[in-house]
Design a protein around this motif. Structure first.
Motif, PDB file in Angstrom:
ATOM      1  N   TRP A 159      -0.056   3.026 -15.966  1.00 15.39           N
ATOM      2  CA  TRP A 159      -0.274   1.809 -15.495  1.00 15.39           C
ATOM      3  C   TRP A 159      -1.829   1.746 -15.492  1.00 15.39           C
ATOM      4  CZ3 TRP A 159       3.296   5.177 -13.087  1.00 15.39           C
ATOM      5  CH2 TRP A 159       4.458   4.565 -13.249  1.00 15.39           C
ATOM      6  N   HIS A 160      -2.541   0.975 -16.444  1.00 11.89           N
ATOM      7  CA  HIS A 160      -4.008   0.889 -16.616  1.00 11.89           C
ATOM      8  C   HIS A 160      -4.720   0.213 -15.368  1.00 11.89           C
ATOM      9  CE1 HIS A 160      -3.775   3.003 -20.461  1.00 11.89           C
ATOM     10  NE2 HIS A 160      -2.919   1.962 -21.121  1.00 11.89           N
ATOM     11  N   GLY A 161      -3.828  -0.688 -14.820  1.00 11.26           N
ATOM     12  CA  GLY A 161      -4.295  -1.731 -13.888  1.00 11.26           C
ATOM     13  C   GLY A 161      -4.401  -0.853 -12.326  1.00 11.26           C
ATOM     14  N   ALA A 162      -3.753   0.092 -12.272  1.00 11.40           N
ATOM     15  CA  ALA A 162      -3.461   0.800 -10.948  1.00 11.40           C
ATOM     16  C   ALA A 162      -4.885   0.795 -10.277  1.00 11.40           C
ATOM     17  CB  ALA A 162      -2.771   2.222 -11.330  1.00 11.40           C
ATOM     18  N   ALA A 163      -4.976   0.423  -8.964  1.00  8.48           N
ATOM     19  CA  ALA A 163      -5.856   0.545  -7.941  1.00  8.48           C
ATOM     20  C   ALA A 163      -5.660   1.632  -7.302  1.00  8.48           C
ATOM     21  CB  ALA A 163      -5.973  -0.840  -7.478  1.00  8.48           C
ATOM     22  N   ILE A 164      -6.895   2.744  -7.469  1.00 14.55           N
ATOM     23  CA  ILE A 164      -6.601   3.709  -6.656  1.00 14.55           C
ATOM     24  C   ILE A 164      -7.917   4.047  -5.910  1.00 14.55           C
ATOM     25  CG2 ILE A 164      -6.286   6.481  -6.972  1.00 14.55           C
ATOM     26  CD1 ILE A 164      -5.105   5.849  -9.725  1.00 14.55           C
ATOM     27  N   LEU A 165      -7.486   4.320  -4.627  1.00 11.05           N
ATOM     28  CA  LEU A 165      -8.539   4.588  -3.519  1.00 11.05           C
ATOM     29  C   LEU A 165      -8.328   6.183  -3.008  1.00 11.05           C
ATOM     30  CD1 LEU A 165     -10.672   3.885  -1.466  1.00 11.05           C
ATOM     31  CD2 LEU A 165      -9.286   2.831  -0.228  1.00 11.05           C
ATOM     32  N   PHE A 166      -9.213   6.825  -3.526  1.00  6.61           N
ATOM     33  CA  PHE A 166      -9.165   8.290  -3.148  1.00  6.61           C
ATOM     34  C   PHE A 166      -9.612   8.547  -1.597  1.00  6.61           C
ATOM     35  CE2 PHE A 166      -8.941   9.065  -7.553  1.00  6.61           C
ATOM     36  CZ  PHE A 166      -7.971  10.059  -7.590  1.00  6.61           C
ATOM     37  N   PHE A 167      -8.903   9.380  -0.985  1.00  3.36           N
ATOM     38  CA  PHE A 167      -9.231   9.564   0.355  1.00  3.36           C
ATOM     39  C   PHE A 167      -8.962  10.928   0.844  1.00  3.36           C
ATOM     40  CE2 PHE A 167      -7.399   8.852   5.016  1.00  3.36           C
ATOM     41  CZ  PHE A 167      -8.625   8.488   5.299  1.00  3.36           C
ATOM     42  N   THR A 168     -10.278  11.720   1.171  1.00  6.16           N
ATOM     43  CA  THR A 168     -10.269  13.115   1.257  1.00  6.16           C
ATOM     44  C   THR A 168     -10.944  13.677   2.147  1.00  6.16           C
ATOM     45  OG1 THR A 168     -10.654  15.081  -0.205  1.00  6.16           O
ATOM     46  CG2 THR A 168     -12.092  13.332  -0.772  1.00  6.16           C
TER      47      THR A 168
ATOM     48  N   LEU B 192       0.975  -1.224   0.097  1.00  7.11           N
ATOM     49  CA  LEU B 192       0.015  -0.059  -0.003  1.00  7.11           C
ATOM     50  C   LEU B 192       0.940   1.211  -0.034  1.00  7.11           C
ATOM     51  CD1 LEU B 192      -3.027   1.182   0.552  1.00  7.11           C
ATOM     52  CD2 LEU B 192      -2.119   1.412   2.874  1.00  7.11           C
ATOM     53  N   MET B 193       0.536   2.215  -0.886  1.00 10.35           N
ATOM     54  CA  MET B 193       1.251   3.463  -0.823  1.00 10.35           C
ATOM     55  C   MET B 193       0.113   4.479  -0.146  1.00 10.35           C
ATOM     56  SD  MET B 193       3.733   5.492  -3.444  1.00 10.35           S
ATOM     57  CE  MET B 193       2.680   6.080  -4.488  1.00 10.35           C
ATOM     58  N   ILE B 194       0.668   5.484   0.715  1.00  9.37           N
ATOM     59  CA  ILE B 194      -0.093   6.514   1.418  1.00  9.37           C
ATOM     60  C   ILE B 194       0.278   7.647   0.706  1.00  9.37           C
ATOM     61  CG2 ILE B 194      -1.014   7.560   3.407  1.00  9.37           C
ATOM     62  CD1 ILE B 194      -0.567   4.885   4.929  1.00  9.37           C
ATOM     63  N   VAL B 195      -0.584   8.669   0.175  1.00  7.56           N
ATOM     64  CA  VAL B 195      -0.118   9.868  -0.474  1.00  7.56           C
ATOM     65  C   VAL B 195      -0.979  11.031   0.438  1.00  7.56           C
ATOM     66  CG1 VAL B 195       0.354  11.314  -2.313  1.00  7.56           C
ATOM     67  CG2 VAL B 195       0.333   8.866  -2.599  1.00  7.56           C
ATOM     68  N   ASP B 196      -0.276  11.748   1.195  1.00 10.35           N
ATOM     69  CA  ASP B 196      -0.938  12.884   1.939  1.00 10.35           C
ATOM     70  C   ASP B 196       0.029  13.636   2.296  1.00 10.35           C
ATOM     71  OD1 ASP B 196      -3.912  13.064   3.568  1.00 10.35           O
ATOM     72  OD2 ASP B 196      -1.990  14.098   4.312  1.00 10.35           O
ATOM     73  N   ASP B 197       0.190  15.007   2.265  1.00  9.51           N
ATOM     74  CA  ASP B 197       0.910  15.985   2.773  1.00  9.51           C
ATOM     75  C   ASP B 197       1.165  16.349   4.236  1.00  9.51           C
ATOM     76  OD1 ASP B 197      -1.541  17.293   2.606  1.00  9.51           O
ATOM     77  OD2 ASP B 197      -0.568  19.066   2.375  1.00  9.51           O
ATOM     78  N   HIS B 198       0.387  15.444   5.073  1.00 11.20           N
ATOM     79  CA  HIS B 198       0.392  15.704   6.604  1.00 11.20           C
ATOM     80  C   HIS B 198       1.077  14.548   7.015  1.00 11.20           C
ATOM     81  CE1 HIS B 198      -2.765  18.698   5.500  1.00 11.20           C
ATOM     82  NE2 HIS B 198      -2.131  19.262   6.477  1.00 11.20           N
ATOM     83  N   GLN B 199       2.222  14.404   7.746  1.00 10.53           N
ATOM     84  CA  GLN B 199       2.972  13.302   8.279  1.00 10.53           C
ATOM     85  C   GLN B 199       2.097  12.669   9.202  1.00 10.53           C
ATOM     86  OE1 GLN B 199       6.685  14.252  10.012  1.00 10.53           O
ATOM     87  NE2 GLN B 199       7.323  12.168   9.952  1.00 10.53           N
TER      88      GLN B 199
ATOM     89  N   VAL C 223      -1.040  12.454   9.517  1.00  9.91           N
ATOM     90  CA  VAL C 223      -1.992  11.711   8.905  1.00  9.91           C
ATOM     91  C   VAL C 223      -1.755  10.551   8.265  1.00  9.91           C
ATOM     92  CG1 VAL C 223      -3.762  11.750   6.910  1.00  9.91           C
ATOM     93  CG2 VAL C 223      -3.431  13.906   8.531  1.00  9.91           C
ATOM     94  N   ARG C 224      -0.472  10.526   7.785  1.00  6.80           N
ATOM     95  CA  ARG C 224       0.032   9.120   7.068  1.00  6.80           C
ATOM     96  C   ARG C 224       0.293   8.252   8.244  1.00  6.80           C
ATOM     97  NH1 ARG C 224       3.227  12.998   4.693  1.00  6.80           N
ATOM     98  NH2 ARG C 224       5.188  12.244   5.628  1.00  6.80           N
ATOM     99  N   GLN C 225       0.912   8.623   8.961  1.00 10.49           N
ATOM    100  CA  GLN C 225       1.420   7.768  10.113  1.00 10.49           C
ATOM    101  C   GLN C 225       0.142   7.117  10.800  1.00 10.49           C
ATOM    102  OE1 GLN C 225       4.346   9.837  12.682  1.00 10.49           O
ATOM    103  NE2 GLN C 225       5.846   9.542  11.393  1.00 10.49           N
TER     104      GLN C 225
END
Length: 218
Positions: free
Chosen positions: A72-81, A3-10, A12-14
């Motif tokens: 990457w057409h098969g990328a599984a993206i889960l938006f979290f906002t 899993l990769m988490i992308v968020d600009d707040h440390q 939140v990521r942790q």
């Protein structure tokens, strides 16, 4: 599972990383704090699920998702906002998002969303999915259909009360570029003033009364 988490707040990521590790055995997590870093890390790690915030400080989450899905057409993206306005949900799905959950969802629902998306199954947070279904027949303002992702971002932030300087700072562009975007938006959306622009955003469901204000993040 990777899993990769992308968020600009440390913090939140942790917090998310600790939660998911405690509930999904064997989970391997990488983190990115902005869009450019996310694109680079995704290429290196090819995670099973990309948990992607929309409000990043350089490239928007929508643009990151679009670029990744193009390559990457098969990328599984889960938006979290933080925000769950239906036009934003639809844009997230349009760029290739397989799932969408808000940051106010229950921990168990986030875990379920990650597992579903990792399995290649779509997942939308239950209250949001219900609203989407109930509004599926609602007429869409035709003027909004030709907006670019960047124009949508500028309009949302402006309608929520962000200043021109604030928008410029968050999108890493000049004040003049933001002003140009707003001028072009008025012309494209056929409105004459900033007040009409904000009213259009509210009427279209892009923002809701009581949820506007400077400093809010996508």
């Amino acid at each position: 599972m990777k899993l990769m988490i992308v968020d600009d707040h440390q913090v939140v990521r942790q917090g998310i990383a600790n939660l998911l590790r405690s509930m999904i055995p064997g989970l391997v997590i990488t983190e990115s704090e902005n869009g450019q870093e996310a694109l680079s890390h995704y290429a290196q790690n090819r995670p099973d699920v990309l948990l992607l915030d929309m409000g990043l400080p350089d490239i928007s989450g929508l643009e990151v998702g679009r670029r990744i899905r193009q390559r990457w057409h098969g990328a599984a993206i889960l938006f979290f906002t933080m925000h769950d306005e239906l036009p934003m949900v639809r844009q997230a799905l349009d760029v290739g998002g397989l799932g969408f959950v808000s940051k106010s969802c229950a921990p168990e629902e986030l875990v379920e969303a990650v597992r579903r998306v990792a399995a290649g199954q779509p997942y939308i947070e239950h209250p949001i999915a219900t609203r989407l279904a109930m509004n599926s027949e609602r007429p869409v303002d035709q003027r909004l259909k030709d907006m670019t992702q960047r124009e949508m971002e500028v309009l949302l932030m402006y309608a929520r009360g962000e200043s021109i300087a604030g928008i410029a700072d968050r999108l890493c562009i000049s004040n003049k570029t933001v002003s140009n975007h707003l001028a072009l938006l008025k012309n494209k959306l056929q409105v004459c003033s900033s007040v009409e622009l904000i009213h259009l955003a509210v009427d279209a469901g892009l923002v809701r009364y009581g949820r506007m204000g400077a400093g809010q993040r996508l």
